[in-house]
Motif scaffolding. Structure first.
Motif, short mmCIF file in Angstrom:
data_model
loop_
_atom_site.label_atom_id
_atom_site.label_comp_id
_atom_site.label_asym_id
_atom_site.label_seq_id
_atom_site.Cartn_x
_atom_site.Cartn_y
_atom_site.Cartn_z
N ALA A 61 27.59 59.00 37.57
CA ALA A 61 28.25 59.77 36.51
C ALA A 61 29.35 60.66 37.10
N TYR A 62 29.06 61.25 38.27
CA TYR A 62 30.06 62.12 38.91
C TYR A 62 31.31 61.32 39.28
N GLN A 96 22.59 65.17 43.90
CA GLN A 96 23.06 65.58 42.57
C GLN A 96 24.39 66.32 42.73
N LEU A 144 25.11 66.07 37.76
CA LEU A 144 25.27 64.65 37.45
C LEU A 144 24.76 63.83 38.63
N LYS A 189 29.78 70.10 38.46
CA LYS A 189 31.16 69.97 37.95
C LYS A 189 32.14 70.73 38.85
N GLU A 217 33.50 60.51 36.39
CA GLU A 217 34.31 61.64 35.91
C GLU A 217 35.40 62.05 36.91
#
Lengths: 376, 124
Positions: free
Chosen positions: B117-118, B8, B113, B11, B121
């Motif tokens: 998803a990471y 995981q 994330l 941010k 971004e």
């Protein structure tokens, strides 16, 4: 606003640069590793895109007089083919920028300025020309030229194969070479503490010039004599050489006599033949006659592996005595170095200080600069 | 190159890999690219207890200094001693030999994330 691109943008992409913003330009921060690139320049050679720097032609009847008024250093005694480092000060004796003036002729000069200050200086030039009623033409050639720096101990051997003249140029001298129908300005200057040269040429000729300079060197090979170098290594190289950077050691609010570049400040230049008083000189004369600036730039060796950063307070016995302007782990010396402003009484080498990183205190000792100097 | 799918991501660019009830923590390739050459890495010691959002260590490079966070509260139970002598392990292998510390969590991961998803971004 989209970032400006230099004419070497494709070269950076081809060499897998990690790009980042610097003063509104999309610039290579590094290609492989800043440490490796730093060592490449100290031991062999590196190629830097410095096209983001401003290149401004100054010509006309009053060009020399204009530069005398602008620059903290004498201009009128320069010879054709000579470059000179100078400050451009504000009325308060602070530093608007540091520049290199190239003299082609008595009425024909080129000034290289910092990217971050280009727009500000162009306005300043215009203001001075108007208020003093000078006949001077200012032509900003930044966007239709490219500027490369080639630096390192093996650079002159490489360039000597294509030019007999460049290796014979003295420090801070330049020559104008013909390439196709265009002119290339080649100067024995740089910002790394190494020998080398910088070249300014029309944007369209970069590819041709690169193949001439580098010949058959494949810069992407691990053992290439000359490799591309990014801005991160440029910063650690100039820090080791204790060369000031606007926004760090130089600034509008920093008295020019604080910055460790007294050699570039001539407070008697107006007394010499064709001399003029320069903007900021009144205040700097007062500074000197009242015993000098309150703070001065000093170098420091920092104990341990942790580095200070710009803005960290410098303390003695818990009392703030100054502030860090630049700092990094020195790849050449394998220890942490820093520059900063401290109370003028505390600049003697060997003074013990502390630096508050915000994450803990570091012990440091003031030292003479530069940290790195090329053996003669 | 995509980030490993077995962990995981926060941010603030740490990866968290859950293993035998512990969290192994490290920094992502995206973070390494921004840091450049790591010259120093130090976690708070074994036994350090912390809340989410509290710095638990620091990583320094030639370019910048960055605090390290964990997306769960907990206690540091091991630190990667190899980084003391060779912080460049983080550059060489940020998802493996360059791990920073192991944490015994006292609460769940929050705000993280998955790899897909990471990466969306934070494209490399």
């Amino acid at each position: 606003m989209p970032l400006a691109r230099t004419s070497m943008h494709q070269f950076h992409a081809d060499n897998k640069a990690h790009m980042g913003e610097y003063a509104g330009w999309d610039m290579p921060l590094y290609y492989t590793s800043p440490l490796a690139e730093h060592k490449q320049v100290r031991t062999s050679g590196g190629l830097f895109d410095v096209s983001h720097m401003g290149r401004v032609k100054v010509t006309g009847k009053h060009a020399r007089k204009f530069l005398e008024i602008l620059c903290s250093r004498r201009i009128s005694d320069m010879q054709n083919g000579q470059c000179r480092y100078s400050l451009v000060c504000n009325e308060q004796g602070g530093v608007k920028d540091d520049v290199i003036v190239y003299r082609n002729d008595d009425d024909d000069y080129l000034i290289v300025v910092n990217a971050a200050n280009r727009a500000k200086l162009l306005k300043h030039f215009d203001d001075v020309i108007r208020s003093r009623e000078l006949t001077v033409k200012v032509d900003d050639t930044t966007e239709n030229t490219v500027m490369v720096a080639v630096q390192g101990p093996k650079v002159m051997d490489v360039v000597g194969k294509v030019s007999k003249e460049i290796p014979t140029l003295k420090k801070y001298r330049f020559a104008i070479k013909n390439l196709m129908i265009a002119k290339v300005v080649v100067s024995r200057t740089g910002y790394t503490g190494e020998d080398g040269f910088e070249a300014i040429l029309p944007s369209s000729l970069f590819a041709l010039a690169k193949s001439m300079i580098l010949q058959d060197i494949d810069v992407s090979k691990p053992d290439a004599v000359i490799k591309p170098i990014g801005l991160v290594a440029r910063d650690t190289l100039r820090t080791e050489a204790a060369m000031p950077l606007y926004g760090h050691e130089l600034g509008e609010d920093i008295n020019a006599l604080s910055c460790g570049v007294d050699f570039a400040i001539s407070l008697d230049k107006h007394t010499q033949e064709r001399g003029e008083r320069f903007i900021g000189q009144d205040v700097l004369e007062q500074t000197r006659s009242s015993g000098g600036p309150a703070r001065k730039l000093v170098g420091m060796f920092v104990e341990g592996k942790r580095t200070a950063r710009q803005g960290n307070p410098i303390l003695i016995a818990g009392k703030s005595v100054g502030i860090i302007t630049s700092a990094c782990p020195s790849p050449t010396l394998d220890r942490c170095i820093a520059m900063g402003f401290v109370d003028a009484a505390l600049t003697a080498p060997g003074t013990a200080v502390e630096i508050d990183t915000g994450r803990g205190m570091l012990n440091a000792t003031t030292t003479a600069m530069p940290f790195y100097k090329l053996a003669k | 190159m995509s980030s490993p799918a077995d962990r995981q991501y926060s941010k603030s660019h740490e990866w968290h890999k859950e293993e035998n009830g512990l969290i192994i923590l490290g920094v992502t390739q995206f973070a390494v690219n921004a840091l450049t050459d790591v010259t120093f890495a130090e976690m708070k010691g074994v036994g350090f207890k912390f809340e989410r959002g509290q710095p638990i260590g620091v990583v320094e490079s030639v370019k910048t200094t960055s605090d390290i966070y964990c997306a769960a509260p907990g206690e540091i139970v091991a630190v990667n001693e190899a980084l003391i002598n060779d912080p460049s392990l983080i550059n060489q292998d940020c998802y493996g030999k360059g791990w920073l510390c192991k944490i015994k969590p006292s609460g769940p991961l929050s705000g993280t994330l998955d790899a897909k998803a990471y990466d969306a971004e934070n494209p490399l």
